[in-house]
Write a protein that holds these residues in place. Sequence first.
Motif, short mmCIF file in Angstrom:
data_model
loop_
_atom_site.label_atom_id
_atom_site.label_comp_id
_atom_site.label_asym_id
_atom_site.label_seq_id
_atom_site.Cartn_x
_atom_site.Cartn_y
_atom_site.Cartn_z
N ASP A 1 0.82 -1.22 0.00
CA ASP A 1 0.00 0.00 0.00
C ASP A 1 0.84 1.26 0.00
O ASP A 1 0.41 2.31 -0.48
CB ASP A 1 -0.93 0.01 1.22
CG ASP A 1 -2.03 -1.03 1.13
OD1 ASP A 1 -2.83 -0.95 0.19
OD2 ASP A 1 -2.06 -1.94 1.98
N VAL A 2 2.05 1.18 0.59
CA VAL A 2 2.94 2.34 0.65
C VAL A 2 4.37 1.90 0.35
O VAL A 2 4.67 0.70 0.31
CB VAL A 2 2.89 3.02 2.05
CG1 VAL A 2 1.50 3.45 2.42
CG2 VAL A 2 3.48 2.10 3.12
N LYS A 3 5.24 2.90 0.19
CA LYS A 3 6.66 2.61 0.01
C LYS A 3 7.48 3.75 0.60
O LYS A 3 7.01 4.89 0.71
CB LYS A 3 7.00 2.41 -1.45
CG LYS A 3 6.65 3.59 -2.35
CD LYS A 3 6.89 3.25 -3.82
CE LYS A 3 6.46 4.41 -4.73
NZ LYS A 3 6.65 4.07 -6.17
N GLY A 4 8.70 3.44 1.00
CA GLY A 4 9.58 4.46 1.55
C GLY A 4 10.16 5.32 0.44
O GLY A 4 10.56 4.81 -0.61
N LEU A 5 10.20 6.64 0.70
CA LEU A 5 10.76 7.57 -0.29
C LEU A 5 12.17 7.97 0.08
O LEU A 5 13.06 8.02 -0.78
CB LEU A 5 9.87 8.81 -0.40
CG LEU A 5 10.13 9.73 -1.59
CD1 LEU A 5 9.75 9.02 -2.89
CD2 LEU A 5 9.32 11.02 -1.44
N VAL A 6 12.40 8.27 1.35
CA VAL A 6 13.72 8.64 1.84
C VAL A 6 13.76 8.43 3.34
O VAL A 6 12.74 8.57 4.02
CB VAL A 6 14.06 10.12 1.50
CG1 VAL A 6 13.12 11.07 2.23
CG2 VAL A 6 15.52 10.46 1.80
N GLU A 7 14.91 8.03 3.86
CA GLU A 7 15.08 7.86 5.30
C GLU A 7 16.08 8.89 5.79
O GLU A 7 17.13 9.09 5.19
CB GLU A 7 15.56 6.44 5.63
CG GLU A 7 15.44 6.10 7.10
CD GLU A 7 15.67 4.61 7.37
OE1 GLU A 7 14.92 4.03 8.16
OE2 GLU A 7 16.63 4.05 6.81
N PHE A 8 15.77 9.55 6.90
CA PHE A 8 16.62 10.62 7.42
C PHE A 8 17.79 10.02 8.20
O PHE A 8 17.85 10.07 9.44
CB PHE A 8 15.80 11.57 8.30
CG PHE A 8 14.65 12.23 7.58
CD1 PHE A 8 14.76 12.57 6.23
CD2 PHE A 8 13.47 12.50 8.23
CE1 PHE A 8 13.71 13.17 5.55
CE2 PHE A 8 12.42 13.11 7.57
CZ PHE A 8 12.53 13.45 6.23
N SER A 9 18.72 9.47 7.44
CA SER A 9 19.85 8.75 8.01
C SER A 9 21.05 8.88 7.08
O SER A 9 20.94 9.43 5.98
CB SER A 9 19.47 7.27 8.20
OG SER A 9 20.57 6.50 8.63
N ASP A 10 22.19 8.38 7.53
CA ASP A 10 23.37 8.38 6.66
C ASP A 10 23.79 6.96 6.25
O ASP A 10 24.80 6.77 5.60
CB ASP A 10 24.55 9.10 7.35
CG ASP A 10 24.97 8.44 8.65
OD1 ASP A 10 24.30 7.47 9.08
OD2 ASP A 10 25.96 8.89 9.25
N SER A 11 23.00 5.96 6.66
CA SER A 11 23.28 4.59 6.24
C SER A 11 21.96 3.88 5.96
O SER A 11 20.95 4.12 6.63
CB SER A 11 24.06 3.82 7.32
OG SER A 11 23.34 3.80 8.53
N ARG A 12 21.94 3.02 4.97
CA ARG A 12 20.70 2.39 4.53
C ARG A 12 20.14 1.42 5.57
O ARG A 12 20.87 0.75 6.28
CB ARG A 12 20.91 1.67 3.20
CG ARG A 12 21.12 2.64 2.05
CD ARG A 12 20.43 2.18 0.79
NE ARG A 12 20.56 3.16 -0.29
CZ ARG A 12 19.90 3.09 -1.43
NH1 ARG A 12 19.08 2.07 -1.66
NH2 ARG A 12 20.06 4.01 -2.36
N ASN A 13 18.81 1.36 5.61
CA ASN A 13 18.11 0.47 6.52
C ASN A 13 18.38 -0.98 6.12
O ASN A 13 18.21 -1.33 4.95
CB ASN A 13 16.61 0.78 6.44
CG ASN A 13 15.81 0.10 7.52
OD1 ASN A 13 15.80 -1.12 7.62
ND2 ASN A 13 15.13 0.89 8.33
#
Length: 327
Positions: A219-231
């Motif tokens: 139903d949704v997807k991540g656009l950007v994460e407020f971090s400096d390393s990927r989840n």
Amino acid sequence: MINRLIKIAAIGVLAATAFSTSSFAADYPNKDIRMIIPWGAGGGTDGIVRKLSTIAEKELGTSIYAENIEGGVSATGVLEVMKARPDGYTLGSLTYDSVVTVPWQGLLPTYKLDKLKLIARVTSEPDALIIASDAPYKSVADLVKAAKENPGKIKIAIQNTGSRLHLAMLQFEKLTGTDFKLIAYPGGAAPQKEAILSKEVQVAATSLGDFSSLIESGDVKGLVEFSDSRNPTYKDVPTAKEEGIDLQIGSFIVLAAPAKTPDDVVAKIEAAYKAALDSDEFQTWVAKVGVAPNWLGTADVTNWANDTKETLFKQMQTLVDQGVIKK
């Protein structure tokens, strides 16, 4: 003679108190434990704390039942923990807002973190922008472009006004030169999910873990994460650093008890939740929800919380001085 009798009586009282405390700790727990979650059912904090508690109760040999007490940007539920009898049978879960937002805004004069004994930090997770799968934005650059073309028009669901997510979006607007219509949905991530599913909004600001069920369902997807390393769970979601945005902000979960809870009781609770966090059951489960287990035990968590609070207070005061937010 009277003074001597008074001294003997005082010694007797102290000895009895020490004995009863020791006996109490040795007998703990002998009834169900209440775990207060200061956010609504169905959100990320609720899911994580419930899962951990379900495993921890096996270690303690008694039931841990969760109770959601919403309101006051988590202050209402946390106040219940502060006022509870310090016997280990009422515990609470704190988040960023419990440690930072409520004290900084001075929302309640009776709310003091020294009324709690912090047991452990169990997770940490960056915030993110999440969009409906049918939203027209393929990247954060698309969203920024659309916002500049339509200032104040694009709706983004945050949680409480003045919360961490509100602060994150104000910083995001400042860094990208955009102006969004920020809509508050108090009560954690659950109302944000409803807003997305009912198409009230196409964008929400919260953690990927909070929306894990909707990400999994498509139903949704991540656009950007407020971090400096990927989840590690959602490796396809770019970081703010990769998108050229200097923004790192997120939440955490800390377990706590009333301030005068006996140390021996706290040690038992700490050990049970550490075992729960390290268990294969929790590690397998949490790997699917985009949240990083991040343990910090009783010996260190209070200093960490105080340092975190003071650092963020300074950052927010800078934003006040710059006219970005009001206190």
